[in-house]
Write a protein that holds these residues in place. Structure first.
Motif, PDB file in Angstrom:
ATOM      1  N   ILE A 162     -33.558  -1.085 -41.392  1.00 34.92           N
ATOM      2  CA  ILE A 162     -32.177  -0.908 -41.831  1.00 34.92           C
ATOM      3  C   ILE A 162     -31.479  -2.253 -41.702  1.00 34.92           C
ATOM      4  O   ILE A 162     -31.311  -2.778 -40.600  1.00 34.92           O
ATOM      5  CB  ILE A 162     -31.459   0.155 -40.982  1.00 34.92           C
ATOM      6  CG1 ILE A 162     -32.167   1.507 -41.136  1.00 34.92           C
ATOM      7  CG2 ILE A 162     -29.993   0.265 -41.387  1.00 34.92           C
ATOM      8  CD1 ILE A 162     -31.600   2.601 -40.254  1.00 34.92           C
ATOM      9  N   VAL A 163     -31.121  -2.825 -42.828  1.00 32.84           N
ATOM     10  CA  VAL A 163     -30.480  -4.137 -42.840  1.00 32.84           C
ATOM     11  C   VAL A 163     -28.969  -3.943 -42.771  1.00 32.84           C
ATOM     12  O   VAL A 163     -28.366  -3.321 -43.647  1.00 32.84           O
ATOM     13  CB  VAL A 163     -30.856  -4.930 -44.110  1.00 32.84           C
ATOM     14  CG1 VAL A 163     -30.174  -6.292 -44.097  1.00 32.84           C
ATOM     15  CG2 VAL A 163     -32.371  -5.083 -44.203  1.00 32.84           C
ATOM     16  N   SER A 194     -23.901   1.217 -47.311  1.00 29.49           N
ATOM     17  CA  SER A 194     -25.236   1.409 -47.865  1.00 29.49           C
ATOM     18  C   SER A 194     -25.123   1.462 -49.378  1.00 29.49           C
ATOM     19  O   SER A 194     -24.477   2.361 -49.919  1.00 29.49           O
ATOM     20  CB  SER A 194     -25.869   2.700 -47.349  1.00 29.49           C
ATOM     21  OG  SER A 194     -27.044   3.011 -48.072  1.00 29.49           O
ATOM     22  N   ILE A 195     -25.731   0.496 -50.037  1.00 29.62           N
ATOM     23  CA  ILE A 195     -25.721   0.489 -51.502  1.00 29.62           C
ATOM     24  C   ILE A 195     -26.536   1.664 -52.028  1.00 29.62           C
ATOM     25  O   ILE A 195     -26.149   2.336 -52.987  1.00 29.62           O
ATOM     26  CB  ILE A 195     -26.279  -0.846 -52.039  1.00 29.62           C
ATOM     27  CG1 ILE A 195     -25.359  -2.003 -51.621  1.00 29.62           C
ATOM     28  CG2 ILE A 195     -26.428  -0.794 -53.556  1.00 29.62           C
ATOM     29  CD1 ILE A 195     -25.875  -3.368 -52.014  1.00 29.62           C
ATOM     30  N   GLU A 196     -27.672   1.931 -51.379  1.00 27.10           N
ATOM     31  CA  GLU A 196     -28.549   3.016 -51.817  1.00 27.10           C
ATOM     32  C   GLU A 196     -27.835   4.362 -51.788  1.00 27.10           C
ATOM     33  O   GLU A 196     -27.984   5.183 -52.693  1.00 27.10           O
ATOM     34  CB  GLU A 196     -29.791   3.070 -50.925  1.00 27.10           C
ATOM     35  CG  GLU A 196     -30.765   4.179 -51.298  1.00 27.10           C
ATOM     36  CD  GLU A 196     -31.953   4.252 -50.357  1.00 27.10           C
ATOM     37  OE1 GLU A 196     -32.758   5.177 -50.503  1.00 27.10           O
ATOM     38  OE2 GLU A 196     -32.072   3.377 -49.472  1.00 27.10           O
ATOM     39  N   ILE A 221     -21.976  10.329 -41.727  1.00 29.71           N
ATOM     40  CA  ILE A 221     -21.973   8.873 -41.885  1.00 29.71           C
ATOM     41  C   ILE A 221     -21.884   8.198 -40.517  1.00 29.71           C
ATOM     42  O   ILE A 221     -21.012   8.511 -39.709  1.00 29.71           O
ATOM     43  CB  ILE A 221     -20.803   8.425 -42.778  1.00 29.71           C
ATOM     44  CG1 ILE A 221     -20.998   8.956 -44.206  1.00 29.71           C
ATOM     45  CG2 ILE A 221     -20.678   6.909 -42.792  1.00 29.71           C
ATOM     46  CD1 ILE A 221     -19.810   8.714 -45.112  1.00 29.71           C
ATOM     47  N   ASN A 222     -22.821   7.297 -40.262  1.00 28.72           N
ATOM     48  CA  ASN A 222     -22.889   6.528 -39.010  1.00 28.72           C
ATOM     49  C   ASN A 222     -23.106   7.400 -37.778  1.00 28.72           C
ATOM     50  O   ASN A 222     -22.783   7.003 -36.656  1.00 28.72           O
ATOM     51  CB  ASN A 222     -21.633   5.666 -38.825  1.00 28.72           C
ATOM     52  CG  ASN A 222     -21.557   4.546 -39.840  1.00 28.72           C
ATOM     53  OD1 ASN A 222     -22.560   4.159 -40.427  1.00 28.72           O
ATOM     54  ND2 ASN A 222     -20.365   4.022 -40.066  1.00 28.72           N
ATOM     55  N   ILE A 223     -23.683   8.571 -37.971  1.00 30.09           N
ATOM     56  CA  ILE A 223     -23.914   9.479 -36.845  1.00 30.09           C
ATOM     57  C   ILE A 223     -24.864   8.870 -35.818  1.00 30.09           C
ATOM     58  O   ILE A 223     -24.848   9.235 -34.642  1.00 30.09           O
ATOM     59  CB  ILE A 223     -24.456  10.833 -37.353  1.00 30.09           C
ATOM     60  CG1 ILE A 223     -24.401  11.885 -36.235  1.00 30.09           C
ATOM     61  CG2 ILE A 223     -25.862  10.690 -37.916  1.00 30.09           C
ATOM     62  CD1 ILE A 223     -24.754  13.278 -36.699  1.00 30.09           C
ATOM     63  N   ASP A 260     -15.480  -2.852 -46.777  1.00 29.45           N
ATOM     64  CA  ASP A 260     -16.758  -3.558 -46.679  1.00 29.45           C
ATOM     65  C   ASP A 260     -16.761  -4.791 -47.573  1.00 29.45           C
ATOM     66  O   ASP A 260     -17.214  -5.867 -47.165  1.00 29.45           O
ATOM     67  CB  ASP A 260     -17.915  -2.638 -47.090  1.00 29.45           C
ATOM     68  CG  ASP A 260     -18.174  -1.537 -46.086  1.00 29.45           C
ATOM     69  OD1 ASP A 260     -18.392  -1.850 -44.903  1.00 29.45           O
ATOM     70  OD2 ASP A 260     -18.154  -0.365 -46.484  1.00 29.45           O
ATOM     71  N   SER A 261     -16.273  -4.625 -48.787  1.00 31.73           N
ATOM     72  CA  SER A 261     -16.264  -5.745 -49.733  1.00 31.73           C
ATOM     73  C   SER A 261     -15.403  -6.891 -49.223  1.00 31.73           C
ATOM     74  O   SER A 261     -15.741  -8.066 -49.404  1.00 31.73           O
ATOM     75  CB  SER A 261     -15.757  -5.269 -51.100  1.00 31.73           C
ATOM     76  OG  SER A 261     -16.629  -4.299 -51.651  1.00 31.73           O
ATOM     77  N   VAL A 262     -14.305  -6.559 -48.553  1.00 35.76           N
ATOM     78  CA  VAL A 262     -13.450  -7.602 -47.977  1.00 35.76           C
ATOM     79  C   VAL A 262     -14.184  -8.329 -46.857  1.00 35.76           C
ATOM     80  O   VAL A 262     -14.134  -9.565 -46.758  1.00 35.76           O
ATOM     81  CB  VAL A 262     -12.130  -6.994 -47.462  1.00 35.76           C
ATOM     82  CG1 VAL A 262     -11.335  -8.027 -46.666  1.00 35.76           C
ATOM     83  CG2 VAL A 262     -11.291  -6.472 -48.627  1.00 35.76           C
ATOM     84  N   GLN A 263     -14.889  -7.575 -46.012  1.00 35.25           N
ATOM     85  CA  GLN A 263     -15.636  -8.202 -44.915  1.00 35.25           C
ATOM     86  C   GLN A 263     -16.721  -9.129 -45.446  1.00 35.25           C
ATOM     87  O   GLN A 263     -17.079 -10.123 -44.809  1.00 35.25           O
ATOM     88  CB  GLN A 263     -16.280  -7.136 -44.015  1.00 35.25           C
ATOM     89  CG  GLN A 263     -15.345  -6.066 -43.500  1.00 35.25           C
ATOM     90  CD  GLN A 263     -14.061  -6.619 -42.923  1.00 35.25           C
ATOM     91  OE1 GLN A 263     -14.080  -7.471 -42.033  1.00 35.25           O
ATOM     92  NE2 GLN A 263     -12.929  -6.141 -43.433  1.00 35.25           N
ATOM     93  N   GLN A 264     -17.245  -8.804 -46.619  1.00 33.58           N
ATOM     94  CA  GLN A 264     -18.317  -9.594 -47.221  1.00 33.58           C
ATOM     95  C   GLN A 264     -17.782 -10.653 -48.187  1.00 33.58           C
ATOM     96  O   GLN A 264     -18.545 -11.262 -48.933  1.00 33.58           O
ATOM     97  CB  GLN A 264     -19.287  -8.657 -47.950  1.00 33.58           C
ATOM     98  CG  GLN A 264     -19.973  -7.655 -47.027  1.00 33.58           C
ATOM     99  CD  GLN A 264     -20.755  -6.593 -47.780  1.00 33.58           C
ATOM    100  OE1 GLN A 264     -21.121  -6.776 -48.940  1.00 33.58           O
ATOM    101  NE2 GLN A 264     -21.010  -5.468 -47.135  1.00 33.58           N
TER     102      GLN A 264
END
Length: 328
Positions: free
Chosen positions: A40-41, A199-201, A117-119, A209-213
């Motif tokens: 998991i990346v 997760s893109i998948e 999500i994120n469990i 997320d997009s802002v963080q990246q």
């Protein structure tokens, strides 16, 4: 000369046959040690994954099996619902119902269906009251609950054993084609560990997320909302998971009837038997919060505006905070 050539051809043929036999044998006698670790990346702003239990490392084969089980209706007594019925990927692993009535009897459950999500990060316990310790023991409750999947766990392994595919999948995942409940639970746990945002998948990538990246920027209103969030919400809904996964008695419980649908609701006290834990609930994650309505442990709040109205904010501040929440 012809005799030598003939013997050479025979020897070569035998060598090929032996090689073929051993190749087939290796595939048939699949060893769990040969399994490929499921990687998991995570982006740099996400915390490292919790340490896995030594008896259930996440592998590619285990995740494939777990996913098949998660969406298989044969795991319910009536063959009509699966884990994915109430935890639908299309609905961000919830069902968007206040209290689910999708189970065998059609009765509404006592609590709202939480997102998965994120469990994997919820190390303090699962369910709103933390009544389940880990993912490996989680499936037993919904599988057996009479108003959910109502499955007889004594029969489940035998039902799956009759399937032509499952013995092969279990063999690949665990090196054993004899199906047991323990292995079923482990496989389901492995799949749920992969339900991570971003997760893109799984199409779980938000604007936050997009802002963080550095792939997007917040609007002025969203930036103002972020400031307000950090002032009023961040102590419990801490980034990047937007939950501390601890148990709190929220001030909202004094504004909303916490036992509206279940007069026997105890919250965390049900688990600890400590009166100081009465009506304490685990902090829910706010990841994709605009998509995982309705809210609170009993689904008694339909939309995010309700929470904003209960805070002493101006209309402009409420609008800004809502804009930020919708980015998560």
């Amino acid at each position: 000369m012809n005799r030598i050539r003939h013997n050479f051809i025979i020897d070569l043929t035998l060598l090929i046959v032996v090689f073929f036999i051993f190749s087939c044998k290796d595939k048939t006698n699949h060893s769990v040690e040969e399994n490929e670790t499921y990687k998991i990346v995570l982006p740099s702003y996400m915390p490292s994954l919790p340490k896995e239990p030594s008896q259930n490392p996440t592998t590619k084969e285990g995740v494939i099996l777990g996913k098949a089980l998660f969406f298989d209706r044969k795991l319910s007594k009536t063959n009509t619902i699966s884990c994915g019925t109430c935890h639908s990927p299309k609905l961000y692993f919830t069902d968007n119902l206040a209290r689910s009535n999708l189970g065998r009897t059609g009765k509404k459950l006592a609590r709202n269906t939480p997102t998965l999500i994120n469990i994997v990060y919820a190390e303090n316990g699962l369910f709103a009251d933390g009544g389940i310790k880990n993912l490996e023991s989680l499936p037993a409750a919904p599988l057996q609950h009479p108003d959910e999947m109502a499955m007889d766990l004594k029969k489940l392994p035998f039902l799956l054993q009759k399937d032509t595919n499952y013995p092969i999948l279990f063999k690949n995942a665990f090196g054993n084609d004899t199906i047991t409940n323990a292995l079923i639970f482990r496989a389901l746990a492995q799949y749920q560990k992969t339900i991570i945002s971003p997760s893109i998948e799984l199409k779980l990538v938000s604007k936050w997320d997009s802002v963080q990246q550095n792939k997007a920027i917040f609007s002025e209103s969203e930036l103002e909302g972020q400031k307000l969030f950090n002032q009023h919400c961040n102590s419990c809904h801490t980034a990047p998971l937007f939950s501390d996964y601890k148990f709190h008695f929220s001030h909202l419980d004094t504004l909303i009837n916490p036992i509206k649908y279940n007069k026997n609701e105890l919250g965390r006290q049900r688990v600890t038997e400590n009166s100081s834990d009465y009506l304490k609930f685990k902090t829910p994650t706010l990841r994709h919060i605009s998509k995982t309505f309705p809210y609170l442990h009993d689904g008694s709040v339909d939309n995010l505006n309700y929470f904003l109205e209960k805070n002493n904010l101006s209309n402009e501040e409420k609008s800004a905070l809502l804009d930020f929440l919708e980015c998560l």
